[in-house]
Design an enzyme around this catalytic site. Structure first.
Site, PDB file in Angstrom:
ATOM      1  N   LYS A   1       0.768  -1.096  -0.147  1.00 49.37           N
ATOM      2  CA  LYS A   1       0.028  -0.137   0.068  1.00 49.37           C
ATOM      3  C   LYS A   1       0.692   1.178   0.052  1.00 49.37           C
ATOM      4  O   LYS A   1       0.811   2.232  -0.806  1.00 49.37           O
ATOM      5  CB  LYS A   1      -1.053   0.068   1.366  1.00 49.37           C
ATOM      6  CG  LYS A   1      -1.690   0.971   1.342  1.00 49.37           C
ATOM      7  CD  LYS A   1      -2.704   1.359   0.194  1.00 49.37           C
ATOM      8  CE  LYS A   1      -3.529   2.766   0.357  1.00 49.37           C
ATOM      9  NZ  LYS A   1      -4.356   3.084  -0.819  1.00 49.37           N
TER      10      LYS A   1
ATOM     11  N   LYS B   1       1.567  10.690   5.107  1.00 48.57           N
ATOM     12  CA  LYS B   1       1.989   9.613   5.982  1.00 48.57           C
ATOM     13  C   LYS B   1       2.413   8.240   5.292  1.00 48.57           C
ATOM     14  O   LYS B   1       3.405   7.508   5.440  1.00 48.57           O
ATOM     15  CB  LYS B   1       0.867   9.210   6.785  1.00 48.57           C
ATOM     16  CG  LYS B   1       0.669   8.090   7.660  1.00 48.57           C
ATOM     17  CD  LYS B   1      -0.219   6.910   7.115  1.00 48.57           C
ATOM     18  CE  LYS B   1      -1.665   7.186   6.730  1.00 48.57           C
ATOM     19  NZ  LYS B   1      -2.332   6.257   6.425  1.00 48.57           N
TER      20      LYS B   1
HETATM   21  P1  NDP Z   1     -10.658   9.756   8.136  1.00 48.83           P
HETATM   22  O1  NDP Z   1      -9.636  10.912   8.847  1.00 48.83           O
HETATM   23  O2  NDP Z   1     -11.912  10.043   7.420  1.00 48.83           O
HETATM   24  O3  NDP Z   1     -10.921   8.795   9.494  1.00 48.83           O
HETATM   25  C1  NDP Z   1     -10.209   8.574  10.478  1.00 48.83           C
HETATM   26  C2  NDP Z   1     -10.952   7.379  11.406  1.00 48.83           C
HETATM   27  O4  NDP Z   1     -10.118   7.046  12.417  1.00 48.83           O
HETATM   28  C3  NDP Z   1     -12.002   7.967  12.168  1.00 48.83           C
HETATM   29  O5  NDP Z   1     -12.931   7.247  12.561  1.00 48.83           O
HETATM   30  C4  NDP Z   1     -11.187   8.521  13.627  1.00 48.83           C
HETATM   31  O6  NDP Z   1     -12.229   8.797  14.580  1.00 48.83           O
HETATM   32  C5  NDP Z   1     -10.504   7.288  13.598  1.00 48.83           C
HETATM   33  N1  NDP Z   1      -9.256   7.783  14.482  1.00 48.83           N
HETATM   34  C6  NDP Z   1      -7.962   8.503  14.203  1.00 48.83           C
HETATM   35  N2  NDP Z   1      -7.215   8.686  15.135  1.00 48.83           N
HETATM   36  C7  NDP Z   1      -7.800   7.579  16.199  1.00 48.83           C
HETATM   37  C8  NDP Z   1      -7.485   7.583  17.458  1.00 48.83           C
HETATM   38  N3  NDP Z   1      -6.159   7.912  17.945  1.00 48.83           N
HETATM   39  N4  NDP Z   1      -7.851   6.591  18.144  1.00 48.83           N
HETATM   40  C9  NDP Z   1      -9.265   5.931  17.662  1.00 48.83           C
HETATM   41  N5  NDP Z   1      -9.566   6.359  16.379  1.00 48.83           N
HETATM   42  C10 NDP Z   1      -8.920   7.236  15.879  1.00 48.83           C
HETATM   43  O7  NDP Z   1      -9.860   8.873   7.168  1.00 48.83           O
HETATM   44  P2  NDP Z   1      -9.922   7.903   5.945  1.00 48.83           P
HETATM   45  O8  NDP Z   1     -11.318   7.274   6.435  1.00 48.83           O
HETATM   46  O9  NDP Z   1      -9.639   8.617   4.945  1.00 48.83           O
HETATM   47  O10 NDP Z   1      -8.889   7.063   6.350  1.00 48.83           O
HETATM   48  C11 NDP Z   1      -8.474   5.777   7.199  1.00 48.83           C
HETATM   49  C12 NDP Z   1      -7.430   4.955   6.718  1.00 48.83           C
HETATM   50  O11 NDP Z   1      -7.632   4.428   5.434  1.00 48.83           O
HETATM   51  C13 NDP Z   1      -6.135   5.739   6.492  1.00 48.83           C
HETATM   52  O12 NDP Z   1      -4.948   4.951   7.056  1.00 48.83           O
HETATM   53  C14 NDP Z   1      -5.813   6.118   5.082  1.00 48.83           C
HETATM   54  O13 NDP Z   1      -4.576   6.372   4.782  1.00 48.83           O
HETATM   55  C15 NDP Z   1      -6.612   5.065   4.618  1.00 48.83           C
HETATM   56  N6  NDP Z   1      -7.165   5.288   3.218  1.00 48.83           N
HETATM   57  C16 NDP Z   1      -8.004   6.287   2.871  1.00 48.83           C
HETATM   58  C17 NDP Z   1      -8.390   6.408   1.557  1.00 48.83           C
HETATM   59  C18 NDP Z   1      -9.375   7.640   1.131  1.00 48.83           C
HETATM   60  O14 NDP Z   1      -9.575   7.776  -0.007  1.00 48.83           O
HETATM   61  N7  NDP Z   1      -9.695   8.339   2.304  1.00 48.83           N
HETATM   62  C19 NDP Z   1      -8.138   5.492   0.516  1.00 48.83           C
HETATM   63  C20 NDP Z   1      -7.496   4.314   1.019  1.00 48.83           C
HETATM   64  C21 NDP Z   1      -6.971   4.179   2.184  1.00 48.83           C
HETATM   65  P3  NDP Z   1     -12.960  10.127  14.746  1.00 48.83           P
HETATM   66  O15 NDP Z   1     -14.098  10.084  14.189  1.00 48.83           O
HETATM   67  O16 NDP Z   1     -12.975  10.266  16.275  1.00 48.83           O
HETATM   68  O17 NDP Z   1     -12.002  11.295  14.294  1.00 48.83           O
END
Ligand code: NDP
Length: 298
Positions: free
Chosen positions: A174, A243
Protein backbone atom coordinates in the site's frame (compact mmCIF):
# COMPACT_ATOMS: atom_id res chain seq x y z
CA UNK A 1 -19.89 -6.83 -3.42
CA UNK A 2 -22.16 -8.31 -0.78
CA UNK A 3 -21.79 -11.91 0.38
CA UNK A 4 -23.79 -14.30 2.52
CA UNK A 5 -22.75 -14.87 6.15
CA UNK A 6 -20.18 -17.65 6.63
CA UNK A 7 -21.08 -20.03 9.49
CA UNK A 8 -18.03 -19.33 11.70
CA UNK A 9 -18.22 -15.54 11.42
CA UNK A 10 -21.48 -14.60 13.09
CA UNK A 11 -20.55 -11.11 14.22
CA UNK A 12 -18.16 -8.49 12.89
CA UNK A 13 -16.89 -5.53 14.89
CA UNK A 14 -15.79 -2.40 13.01
CA UNK A 15 -13.49 0.22 14.52
CA UNK A 16 -13.16 3.61 12.82
CA UNK A 17 -16.06 5.05 10.84
CA UNK A 18 -14.19 7.70 8.84
CA UNK A 19 -14.45 8.51 5.14
CA UNK A 20 -13.45 4.92 4.28
CA UNK A 21 -14.64 2.99 7.33
CA UNK A 22 -18.25 4.22 7.33
CA UNK A 23 -19.16 2.85 3.88
CA UNK A 24 -17.12 -0.32 4.45
CA UNK A 25 -19.01 -0.99 7.70
CA UNK A 26 -22.31 -0.25 5.94
CA UNK A 27 -21.59 -3.09 3.48
CA UNK A 28 -20.77 -5.40 6.39
CA UNK A 29 -23.97 -4.46 8.22
CA UNK A 30 -25.97 -5.34 5.11
CA UNK A 31 -24.48 -8.87 5.16
CA UNK A 32 -24.27 -9.84 8.86
CA UNK A 33 -24.54 -8.64 12.47
CA UNK A 34 -22.11 -5.72 12.73
CA UNK A 35 -21.02 -3.90 15.89
CA UNK A 36 -19.45 -0.47 15.37
CA UNK A 37 -17.17 1.70 17.51
CA UNK A 38 -15.82 5.13 16.72
CA UNK A 39 -13.70 7.45 18.87
CA UNK A 40 -16.32 10.15 18.37
CA UNK A 41 -19.37 8.23 19.58
CA UNK A 42 -21.97 10.33 17.75
CA UNK A 43 -20.53 9.09 14.44
CA UNK A 44 -21.18 5.46 15.45
CA UNK A 45 -24.68 6.31 16.67
CA UNK A 46 -25.47 7.94 13.30
CA UNK A 47 -24.04 4.90 11.47
CA UNK A 48 -26.24 2.53 13.49
CA UNK A 49 -29.32 4.61 12.73
CA UNK A 50 -28.54 4.81 9.01
CA UNK A 51 -27.23 1.30 8.30
CA UNK A 52 -28.58 -1.09 10.96
CA UNK A 53 -25.20 -1.62 12.61
CA UNK A 54 -25.05 -1.63 16.45
CA UNK A 55 -23.07 1.05 18.29
CA UNK A 56 -21.10 -0.36 21.24
CA UNK A 57 -18.55 0.93 23.77
CA UNK A 58 -14.96 -0.10 22.99
CA UNK A 59 -14.97 -3.15 25.28
CA UNK A 60 -18.24 -4.31 23.68
CA UNK A 61 -16.58 -4.72 20.28
CA UNK A 62 -14.55 -7.68 21.62
CA UNK A 63 -17.68 -9.83 21.39
CA UNK A 64 -17.19 -9.99 17.61
CA UNK A 65 -15.58 -13.00 15.86
CA UNK A 66 -13.77 -10.72 13.40
CA UNK A 67 -12.59 -7.18 14.14
CA UNK A 68 -12.01 -4.80 11.23
CA UNK A 69 -10.16 -1.54 11.89
CA UNK A 70 -9.79 1.44 9.55
CA UNK A 71 -8.08 4.15 11.59
CA UNK A 72 -5.73 6.91 10.44
CA UNK A 73 -2.39 5.43 11.47
CA UNK A 74 -0.84 2.32 13.00
CA UNK A 75 -0.15 4.25 16.22
CA UNK A 76 -3.95 4.67 16.57
CA UNK A 77 -4.53 0.93 16.04
CA UNK A 78 -1.85 0.09 18.62
CA UNK A 79 -3.50 2.46 21.12
CA UNK A 80 -6.98 0.99 20.60
CA UNK A 81 -5.61 -2.58 20.83
CA UNK A 82 -3.91 -1.69 24.13
CA UNK A 83 -7.19 -0.36 25.55
CA UNK A 84 -9.04 -3.45 24.30
CA UNK A 85 -6.45 -6.01 25.42
CA UNK A 86 -8.21 -7.21 28.59
CA UNK A 87 -11.42 -7.98 26.69
CA UNK A 88 -9.97 -9.73 23.61
CA UNK A 89 -11.15 -13.32 23.08
CA UNK A 90 -8.93 -16.16 21.77
CA UNK A 91 -9.84 -17.16 18.21
CA UNK A 92 -10.67 -13.60 17.16
CA UNK A 93 -9.21 -12.42 13.84
CA UNK A 94 -8.19 -8.73 13.58
CA UNK A 95 -8.29 -7.42 10.00
CA UNK A 96 -6.50 -4.06 9.97
CA UNK A 97 -7.55 -2.01 6.91
CA UNK A 98 -5.61 1.05 8.08
CA UNK A 99 -2.88 2.10 5.62
CA UNK A 100 -0.29 1.26 8.25
CA UNK A 101 3.34 0.77 9.07
CA UNK A 102 4.79 -2.75 8.62
CA UNK A 103 7.25 -2.92 11.55
CA UNK A 104 5.02 -1.66 14.40
CA UNK A 105 2.22 -3.80 12.95
CA UNK A 106 4.43 -6.90 13.28
CA UNK A 107 5.00 -5.96 16.94
CA UNK A 108 1.24 -5.48 17.39
CA UNK A 109 0.56 -8.86 15.76
CA UNK A 110 2.90 -10.56 18.24
CA UNK A 111 1.13 -8.85 21.17
CA UNK A 112 -2.29 -9.84 19.86
CA UNK A 113 -1.08 -13.43 19.39
CA UNK A 114 -0.44 -13.55 23.18
CA UNK A 115 -4.22 -13.09 23.53
CA UNK A 116 -4.94 -15.77 20.89
CA UNK A 117 -5.89 -13.10 18.34
CA UNK A 118 -4.61 -13.44 14.75
CA UNK A 119 -3.69 -10.18 12.98
CA UNK A 120 -3.88 -9.58 9.23
CA UNK A 121 -2.82 -6.29 7.66
CA UNK A 122 -5.36 -5.57 4.94
CA UNK A 123 -5.08 -2.00 3.64
CA UNK A 124 -7.41 -0.99 0.86
CA UNK A 125 -7.25 0.92 -2.41
CA UNK A 126 -10.02 2.50 -4.44
CA UNK A 127 -10.87 5.65 -2.51
CA UNK A 128 -14.19 6.66 -1.04
CA UNK A 129 -15.92 5.83 -4.35
CA UNK A 130 -14.63 2.26 -4.14
CA UNK A 131 -15.63 2.01 -0.48
CA UNK A 132 -19.16 3.17 -1.29
CA UNK A 133 -19.42 0.80 -4.27
CA UNK A 134 -17.96 -2.13 -2.27
CA UNK A 135 -15.27 -2.65 -4.92
CA UNK A 136 -12.07 -1.96 -2.97
CA UNK A 137 -8.83 -3.73 -3.75
CA UNK A 138 -7.56 -5.32 -0.52
CA UNK A 139 -3.89 -6.32 -0.13
CA UNK A 140 -3.46 -8.77 2.70
CA UNK A 141 -0.37 -9.69 4.73
CA UNK A 142 -0.37 -12.58 7.20
CA UNK A 143 -1.49 -16.18 7.46
CA UNK A 144 -3.11 -17.36 4.20
CA UNK A 145 -5.44 -19.87 5.92
CA UNK A 146 -6.73 -17.19 8.26
CA UNK A 147 -7.41 -14.99 5.25
CA UNK A 148 -9.50 -17.78 3.70
CA UNK A 149 -11.55 -18.00 6.92
CA UNK A 150 -12.36 -14.29 6.89
CA UNK A 151 -12.46 -13.77 3.14
CA UNK A 152 -16.32 -13.74 3.12
CA UNK A 153 -16.15 -10.79 5.54
CA UNK A 154 -13.66 -8.86 3.42
CA UNK A 155 -15.62 -9.67 0.26
CA UNK A 156 -18.47 -7.52 1.59
CA UNK A 157 -16.50 -4.37 0.68
CA UNK A 158 -13.96 -5.73 -1.84
CA UNK A 159 -13.83 -6.22 -5.58
CA UNK A 160 -10.40 -7.87 -5.38
CA UNK A 161 -8.56 -9.49 -2.47
CA UNK A 162 -4.88 -10.36 -2.95
CA UNK A 163 -2.70 -12.22 -0.44
CA UNK A 164 0.64 -10.43 -0.87
CA UNK A 165 2.90 -12.03 1.77
CA UNK A 166 3.65 -12.24 5.51
CA UNK A 167 2.46 -9.77 8.16
CA UNK A 168 3.40 -6.23 7.08
CA UNK A 169 3.50 -7.04 3.36
CA UNK A 170 0.05 -5.54 2.80
CA UNK A 171 1.12 -2.28 4.42
CA UNK A 172 4.35 -2.26 2.38
CA UNK A 173 2.48 -2.72 -0.93
CA UNK A 174 0.00 0.00 0.00
CA UNK A 175 2.79 2.44 0.92
CA UNK A 176 4.65 1.84 -2.34
CA UNK A 177 1.39 2.09 -4.34
CA UNK A 178 0.57 5.45 -2.79
CA UNK A 179 4.09 6.71 -3.36
CA UNK A 180 3.61 5.91 -7.05
CA UNK A 181 0.31 7.81 -6.90
CA UNK A 182 2.12 10.81 -5.37
CA UNK A 183 4.96 10.59 -7.91
CA UNK A 184 2.55 10.43 -10.85
CA UNK A 185 0.43 13.27 -9.50
CA UNK A 186 3.37 15.55 -8.81
CA UNK A 187 5.16 14.76 -12.08
CA UNK A 188 2.00 15.30 -14.15
CA UNK A 189 1.49 18.62 -12.36
CA UNK A 190 5.04 19.77 -13.20
CA UNK A 191 4.53 18.78 -16.84
CA UNK A 192 1.16 20.53 -17.12
CA UNK A 193 2.34 23.86 -15.65
CA UNK A 194 5.26 23.83 -18.09
CA UNK A 195 2.90 23.12 -20.98
CA UNK A 196 0.53 25.87 -19.80
CA UNK A 197 3.46 28.34 -19.95
CA UNK A 198 4.19 27.05 -23.48
CA UNK A 199 0.62 27.94 -24.47
CA UNK A 200 -1.02 24.51 -24.23
CA UNK A 201 -4.22 24.48 -22.10
CA UNK A 202 -4.51 21.62 -19.59
CA UNK A 203 -7.52 20.06 -21.33
CA UNK A 204 -5.60 19.90 -24.62
CA UNK A 205 -2.46 18.49 -23.01
CA UNK A 206 -4.49 15.89 -21.09
CA UNK A 207 -6.36 14.83 -24.24
CA UNK A 208 -3.00 13.87 -25.76
CA UNK A 209 -1.31 12.47 -22.65
CA UNK A 210 -4.34 10.32 -21.75
CA UNK A 211 -4.23 8.73 -25.20
CA UNK A 212 -0.45 8.27 -24.88
CA UNK A 213 2.14 6.49 -22.75
CA UNK A 214 2.51 9.26 -20.14
CA UNK A 215 -0.97 8.69 -18.72
CA UNK A 216 -1.72 7.64 -15.14
CA UNK A 217 -4.67 7.61 -12.72
CA UNK A 218 -3.58 11.13 -11.81
CA UNK A 219 -3.77 12.39 -15.40
CA UNK A 220 -6.87 10.40 -16.32
CA UNK A 221 -9.02 11.01 -13.24
CA UNK A 222 -7.57 13.13 -10.44
CA UNK A 223 -6.30 16.14 -12.37
CA UNK A 224 -9.33 16.52 -14.73
CA UNK A 225 -11.88 16.00 -11.93
CA UNK A 226 -10.21 17.82 -9.05
CA UNK A 227 -7.47 20.18 -10.26
CA UNK A 228 -8.71 21.54 -13.60
CA UNK A 229 -12.17 22.08 -12.00
CA UNK A 230 -10.43 23.90 -9.05
CA UNK A 231 -12.66 21.89 -6.69
CA UNK A 232 -10.07 19.82 -4.78
CA UNK A 233 -12.84 17.92 -2.89
CA UNK A 234 -11.49 16.49 0.36
CA UNK A 235 -11.88 12.69 0.20
CA UNK A 236 -8.26 11.67 0.94
CA UNK A 237 -6.21 14.18 2.84
CA UNK A 238 -2.72 15.34 1.97
CA UNK A 239 -1.69 14.44 5.52
CA UNK A 240 -2.71 10.79 5.02
CA UNK A 241 -0.89 10.57 1.65
CA UNK A 242 2.24 12.09 3.20
CA UNK A 243 1.95 9.50 5.99
CA UNK A 244 1.88 6.69 3.39
CA UNK A 245 4.87 8.08 1.51
CA UNK A 246 6.75 8.34 4.81
CA UNK A 247 5.96 4.68 5.50
CA UNK A 248 7.29 3.79 2.04
CA UNK A 249 10.56 5.50 2.92
CA UNK A 250 10.86 3.06 5.84
CA UNK A 251 10.22 0.18 3.43
CA UNK A 252 13.02 1.50 1.17
CA UNK A 253 15.36 1.85 4.17
CA UNK A 254 14.61 -1.71 5.30
CA UNK A 255 15.38 -2.96 1.78
CA UNK A 256 18.59 -0.90 1.60
CA UNK A 257 17.29 0.61 -1.62
CA UNK A 258 18.66 4.02 -2.76
CA UNK A 259 15.45 4.84 -4.72
CA UNK A 260 16.24 8.55 -5.22
CA UNK A 261 12.98 9.32 -7.08
CA UNK A 262 10.69 7.84 -4.42
CA UNK A 263 12.66 9.52 -1.62
CA UNK A 264 12.36 12.86 -3.40
CA UNK A 265 8.58 12.42 -3.51
CA UNK A 266 8.59 12.01 0.28
CA UNK A 267 10.55 15.27 0.66
CA UNK A 268 8.17 17.14 -1.65
CA UNK A 269 5.06 15.90 0.12
CA UNK A 270 6.50 16.89 3.49
CA UNK A 271 7.03 20.43 2.12
CA UNK A 272 3.47 20.43 0.73
CA UNK A 273 2.04 19.50 4.15
CA UNK A 274 4.07 22.30 5.77
CA UNK A 275 2.87 24.84 3.19
CA UNK A 276 -0.76 23.78 2.74
CA UNK A 277 -1.60 21.93 5.97
CA UNK A 278 -2.59 18.24 6.31
CA UNK A 279 -6.37 18.61 5.96
CA UNK A 280 -6.61 19.66 2.28
CA UNK A 281 -7.24 17.03 -0.40
CA UNK A 282 -4.08 15.28 -1.61
CA UNK A 283 -4.55 16.77 -5.08
CA UNK A 284 -4.13 20.27 -3.59
CA UNK A 285 -0.39 19.46 -3.51
CA UNK A 286 -0.42 20.68 -7.11
CA UNK A 287 -1.27 24.17 -5.84
CA UNK A 288 2.31 24.26 -4.57
CA UNK A 289 3.62 23.16 -7.99
CA UNK A 290 1.51 25.95 -9.51
CA UNK A 291 2.78 28.51 -6.99
CA UNK A 292 6.40 27.63 -7.74
CA UNK A 293 5.75 27.85 -11.51
CA UNK A 294 3.57 30.97 -11.33
CA UNK A 295 1.01 29.20 -13.57
CA UNK A 296 -2.30 27.44 -12.86
CA UNK A 297 -3.35 24.11 -14.36
CA UNK A 298 -6.49 25.12 -16.23
P1 NDP B 1 -10.68 9.73 8.24
O1 NDP B 1 -9.84 10.83 8.78
O2 NDP B 1 -11.90 10.06 7.48
O3 NDP B 1 -11.11 8.76 9.45
C1 NDP B 1 -10.18 8.35 10.41
C2 NDP B 1 -10.86 7.43 11.41
O4 NDP B 1 -9.89 7.04 12.39
C3 NDP B 1 -12.01 8.11 12.17
O5 NDP B 1 -12.97 7.13 12.48
C4 NDP B 1 -11.29 8.59 13.44
O6 NDP B 1 -12.18 8.77 14.54
C5 NDP B 1 -10.36 7.43 13.68
N1 NDP B 1 -9.21 7.77 14.52
C6 NDP B 1 -8.19 8.60 14.20
N2 NDP B 1 -7.30 8.64 15.22
C7 NDP B 1 -7.77 7.82 16.18
C8 NDP B 1 -7.30 7.44 17.46
N3 NDP B 1 -6.16 7.93 17.97
N4 NDP B 1 -8.03 6.57 18.18
C9 NDP B 1 -9.19 6.08 17.68
N5 NDP B 1 -9.70 6.40 16.48
C10 NDP B 1 -8.99 7.27 15.73
O7 NDP B 1 -9.68 8.82 7.38
P2 NDP B 1 -10.00 7.88 6.14
O8 NDP B 1 -11.23 7.11 6.39
O9 NDP B 1 -9.85 8.69 4.88
O10 NDP B 1 -8.72 6.92 6.20
C11 NDP B 1 -8.66 5.80 7.08
C12 NDP B 1 -7.48 4.95 6.63
O11 NDP B 1 -7.70 4.49 5.30
C13 NDP B 1 -6.15 5.72 6.61
O12 NDP B 1 -5.10 4.89 7.02
C14 NDP B 1 -6.02 6.14 5.15
O13 NDP B 1 -4.65 6.36 4.81
C15 NDP B 1 -6.63 4.94 4.46
N6 NDP B 1 -7.19 5.17 3.12
C16 NDP B 1 -7.94 6.30 2.82
C17 NDP B 1 -8.47 6.46 1.54
C18 NDP B 1 -9.30 7.65 1.17
O14 NDP B 1 -9.56 7.82 -0.04
N7 NDP B 1 -9.77 8.47 2.11
C19 NDP B 1 -8.22 5.46 0.47
C20 NDP B 1 -7.50 4.28 0.93
C21 NDP B 1 -6.99 4.17 2.19
P3 NDP B 1 -12.94 10.18 14.79
O15 NDP B 1 -14.21 10.12 13.99
O16 NDP B 1 -13.18 10.21 16.25
O17 NDP B 1 -12.00 11.27 14.32
Amino acid sequence: MSSSASPDVATVGFLGLGAMGAPMAAHLAAARRTLVWNRTTSVAEAHAAAHGSREVPLEGIAEADVLVSCLSRTVDVVDVARRLAADLRPGTVWVDCTSGDPEPSRVLAARLAEHGVTYLDAPVSGGTNGAEAGTLTVMVGGDADTLERVRPVIDAFAGRVVHVGPIGAGHAVKAVNNTLLAANLWAAGEGLVALASAGVPAATALEVINASSGRSFASEVLIPERVVTRQFPVTFTLGLLAKDVGIARGVLDAAGSPAPVLRQVAELLAVAVRELGPEVDHTAALQLVERWAGTEIR
